[in-house]
Design a protein around this motif. Structure first.
Motif, short mmCIF file in Angstrom:
data_model
loop_
_atom_site.label_atom_id
_atom_site.label_comp_id
_atom_site.label_asym_id
_atom_site.label_seq_id
_atom_site.Cartn_x
_atom_site.Cartn_y
_atom_site.Cartn_z
N ILE A 1 0.14 1.61 -8.27
CA ILE A 1 0.03 2.33 -7.00
C ILE A 1 0.65 3.71 -7.10
O ILE A 1 0.04 4.71 -6.70
N THR B 1 1.63 -1.23 0.22
CA THR B 1 1.20 0.02 -0.40
C THR B 1 1.72 1.20 0.41
O THR B 1 2.24 2.17 -0.15
N TYR C 1 -4.89 2.19 -1.82
CA TYR C 1 -4.94 0.74 -1.61
C TYR C 1 -6.24 0.15 -2.13
O TYR C 1 -6.25 -0.78 -2.92
#
Length: 162
Positions: free
Chosen positions: A74, A53, A38
């Motif tokens: 991510i 996330t 994150y």
């Protein structure tokens, strides 16, 4: 207190809590991985919240209305973190190949074939041909290779000094 002394002090505190159960260790590593993913991506402008996330990493749930790019950043970063954790266990040396593999994971690089006559839209409405893009890519590869090698050489000098 300098960073090394602080880290040493925190490590001693952590050692007092050992041995950790397997469940506690997994929970700590999950939190570490979520925070790392994150915060690292948030610093780069990623718009996913911490909760989004977490949902993406743990349950593969995407956030509605958020850019695909943010999701790929991510997941790519998470794959890189998991891979780094495995590499550390194997005591693998730091090499240019390792850095390139890590870079590919983080950026989720993909190869897109272009025909010779196809134009590709670039930032600020600039149109580049495939040959122009290839020239740019080749120059960047040479530049990054030189940069990586300089830093690996410096790391070798530091290691040999110890």
């Amino acid at each position: 207190m300098d960073a090394i002394a602080e880290a040493t002090s925190l490590k001693k505190q952590l050692d007092l809590l050992r041995p950790l159960s397997k469940e506690e260790e997994l929970r700590i590593m999950q939190k570490f991985r979520l925070d790392w993913n994150y915060h690292s991506n948030h610093l780069e402008g990623n718009t996913l919240s911490y909760g989004e996330t977490r949902a993406l990493i743990l349950f593969n749930i995407t956030a509605q209305g958020k850019p695909l790019k943010d999701h790929l950043e991510i997941t790519g970063h998470n794959e890189a973190v998991l891979w780094i954790l495995e590499v550390v266990k194997d005591d693998r040396p730091l090499t240019e190949t390792f850095i390139r593999e890590l870079h590919k994971l983080i950026l989720k690089e993909c190869v897109i074939p272009f025909s010779d006559d196809q134009k590709i839209e670039k930032y600020y409405d600039q149109t580049l041909t495939e040959k122009e893009i290839q020239a740019f890519v080749n120059a960047e590869i040479r530049r990054h290779t030189k940069f990586i090698q300089q830093h690996l050489d410096q790391l070798d000098k530091t290691d040999n000094a110890d």
